[in-house]
Design a protein around this motif. Structure first.
Motif, PDB file in Angstrom:
ATOM      1  N   GLU A 177      84.322 -29.091  33.337  1.00  9.60           N
ATOM      2  CA  GLU A 177      84.708 -29.121  31.919  1.00  9.60           C
ATOM      3  C   GLU A 177      85.664 -30.284  31.679  1.00  9.60           C
ATOM      4  OE1 GLU A 177      83.484 -28.046  29.016  1.00  9.60           O
ATOM      5  OE2 GLU A 177      84.125 -25.950  29.219  1.00  9.60           O
ATOM      6  N   VAL A 178      85.306 -31.166  30.750  1.00  7.04           N
ATOM      7  CA  VAL A 178      86.165 -32.283  30.360  1.00  7.04           C
ATOM      8  C   VAL A 178      86.490 -32.136  28.880  1.00  7.04           C
ATOM      9  CG1 VAL A 178      85.337 -33.866  32.150  1.00  7.04           C
ATOM     10  CG2 VAL A 178      84.131 -33.735  29.964  1.00  7.04           C
ATOM     11  N   LEU A 179      87.333 -33.013  28.370  1.00  3.18           N
ATOM     12  CA  LEU A 179      87.794 -32.873  26.993  1.00  3.18           C
ATOM     13  C   LEU A 179      86.656 -32.951  25.989  1.00  3.18           C
ATOM     14  CD1 LEU A 179      91.070 -34.994  27.179  1.00  3.18           C
ATOM     15  CD2 LEU A 179      90.877 -32.510  26.911  1.00  3.18           C
ATOM     16  N   SER A 180      85.681 -33.801  26.254  1.00  2.00           N
ATOM     17  CA  SER A 180      84.571 -33.935  25.303  1.00  2.00           C
ATOM     18  C   SER A 180      83.717 -32.671  25.263  1.00  2.00           C
ATOM     19  CB  SER A 180      83.717 -35.142  25.683  1.00  2.00           C
ATOM     20  OG  SER A 180      83.249 -35.030  27.019  1.00  2.00           O
ATOM     21  N   THR A 181      83.394 -32.093  26.416  1.00  2.00           N
ATOM     22  CA  THR A 181      82.587 -30.869  26.423  1.00  2.00           C
ATOM     23  C   THR A 181      83.391 -29.675  25.927  1.00  2.00           C
ATOM     24  OG1 THR A 181      83.172 -30.482  28.755  1.00  2.00           O
ATOM     25  CG2 THR A 181      81.144 -31.697  28.305  1.00  2.00           C
ATOM     26  N   PHE A 182      84.690 -29.666  26.205  1.00  2.00           N
ATOM     27  CA  PHE A 182      85.558 -28.587  25.712  1.00  2.00           C
ATOM     28  C   PHE A 182      85.567 -28.569  24.188  1.00  2.00           C
ATOM     29  CE2 PHE A 182      89.844 -27.470  24.172  1.00  2.00           C
ATOM     30  CZ  PHE A 182      89.908 -26.142  24.575  1.00  2.00           C
ATOM     31  N   THR A 183      85.710 -29.741  23.575  1.00  2.00           N
ATOM     32  CA  THR A 183      85.725 -29.838  22.120  1.00  2.00           C
ATOM     33  C   THR A 183      84.365 -29.478  21.537  1.00  2.00           C
ATOM     34  OG1 THR A 183      87.393 -31.591  22.288  1.00  2.00           O
ATOM     35  CG2 THR A 183      86.237 -31.368  20.188  1.00  2.00           C
ATOM     36  N   TYR A 184      83.307 -29.939  22.173  1.00  2.00           N
ATOM     37  CA  TYR A 184      81.954 -29.654  21.686  1.00  2.00           C
ATOM     38  C   TYR A 184      81.671 -28.153  21.706  1.00  2.00           C
ATOM     39  CZ  TYR A 184      76.866 -29.808  21.323  1.00  2.00           C
ATOM     40  OH  TYR A 184      75.563 -29.612  20.932  1.00  2.00           O
TER      41      TYR A 184
END
Length: 320
Positions: free
Chosen positions: A275-282
């Motif tokens: 989990e990275v920031l982009s997938t977390f936000t998505y």
């Protein structure tokens, strides 16, 4: 015989512009046109920036201050409550840690591999045809789209894929490793894929920098008795330092925003291990439909990116 002037002629003479007035007016109009012409050329780009970038940013910032935006017709103003919710979510800090590991590892290895290949392709020991062949070979990963890269490596890293077969044949593993489905190996696997697909960016930039270094510097270093290592340390690296810093900052910014590769390989799993920031936000926006919280997360990512962009612009100004 004296010549008399009629009243009409007198008014005409008095209303006539003084000599040079027309030329002064023409110069003023020309000066205004020259001043406004660059803005006229920039206006289409400015309009696009306002519509496609500034307006969405303002909307996301406003959404982050409201409660249940989009899903609620009358969202209430909640201030910074959404930011507090994001910053107190343990998954957010997991995403930050994974993003840092993923990004820092990728940038460092991108630089190491790119520099090694650039030095090889710039070496006088190789013939021109050999260099041309390896240039085509090494740049291939950069030509594939993210979707092709993701599908390709999902097949290669599957339990029945080529990677497991080769490692199993060599006796290094049991040949059935779930590289992308195992929490202990998933992050390393996606980082490896990102490194494989991204190192040509460094390689091409550093190769161009190596070819721009004057030969006189190496000749002077050899006259002073410097060996290959000393020439690399005292000539090559100082000459490449501006390029290295610029490429590292750009690569850092781009890698922190990597989404498609991770989403199409692991989806942020298993168990948030990738989990990275982009997938977390998505996921907040389109899986949990928490658009307000997702907007707050997006604003935090934007602030981090702005800090990196500030250092990049500052470096470019110092370089100029």
């Amino acid at each position: 015989m004296s010549q008399t002037t009629t009243p009409a002629e007198a008014r005409t003479v008095q209303s006539a512009p003084p000599p040079g007035a027309d030329s002064a007016r023409t110069r003023t109009i020309g000066r205004v046109k020259r001043t406004l012409t660059p803005y006229g050329f920039l206006s289409p780009t400015g309009v696009l920036l306002i519509i496609l970038m500034i307006t969405p940013i303002i909307m996301v910032v406003s959404y982050s201050l409201l409660d249940r935006v989009i899903t609620n017709k009358n969202p209430a103003f909640v201030g910074f409550d959404n930011y507090v919710e994001v910053l107190t979510d343990p998954v957010f800090f997991t995403a930050v840690r994974n993003t840092l590991v993923f990004t820092i590892s990728s940038v460092i290895v991108h630089f190491a591999i790119g520099l090694a290949f650039a030095l090889m392709l710039n070496s006088p020991l190789l013939k021109d045809r050999t260099k041309a062949f390896f240039r085509v070979l090494y740049i291939l990963p950069w030509l594939f789209t993210v979707a092709i890269v993701a599908v390709l490596w999902r097949l290669l890293l599957s339990p029945n894929g080529v990677v497991n077969y080769l490692l199993g044949t060599a006796g290094l593993t049991d040949g059935q490793t779930e590289w992308l489905a195992n929490p202990s190996t998933a992050l390393a696997a996606v980082t490896f894929i990102n490194i494989w697909s991204g190192y040509p960016f460094f390689m091409i930039s550093l190769l161009a920098g190596l070819q721009g270094i004057p030969k006189d510097l190496y000749e002077a270093a050899r006259v002073d008795g410097a060996g290959v290592v000393a020439q690399f340390r005292n000539v090559t690296l100082p000459q490449l330092r501006p390029i290295i810093i610029s490429m590292a900052l750009l690569d850092f910014i781009w890698t922190t925003q990597q989404f498609a590769l991770i989403w199409m390989t692991t989806g942020g799993g298993p168990i948030n291990s990738t989990e990275v920031l982009s997938t977390f936000t998505y996921k907040l926006a389109f899986t949990e439909y928490e658009f307000s919280v997702a907007s707050a997360s997006a604003v935090l990512v934007l602030l981090m990116s702005m800090v990196l962009a500030f250092f990049y612009v500052r470096h470019q100004k110092a370089r100029d």
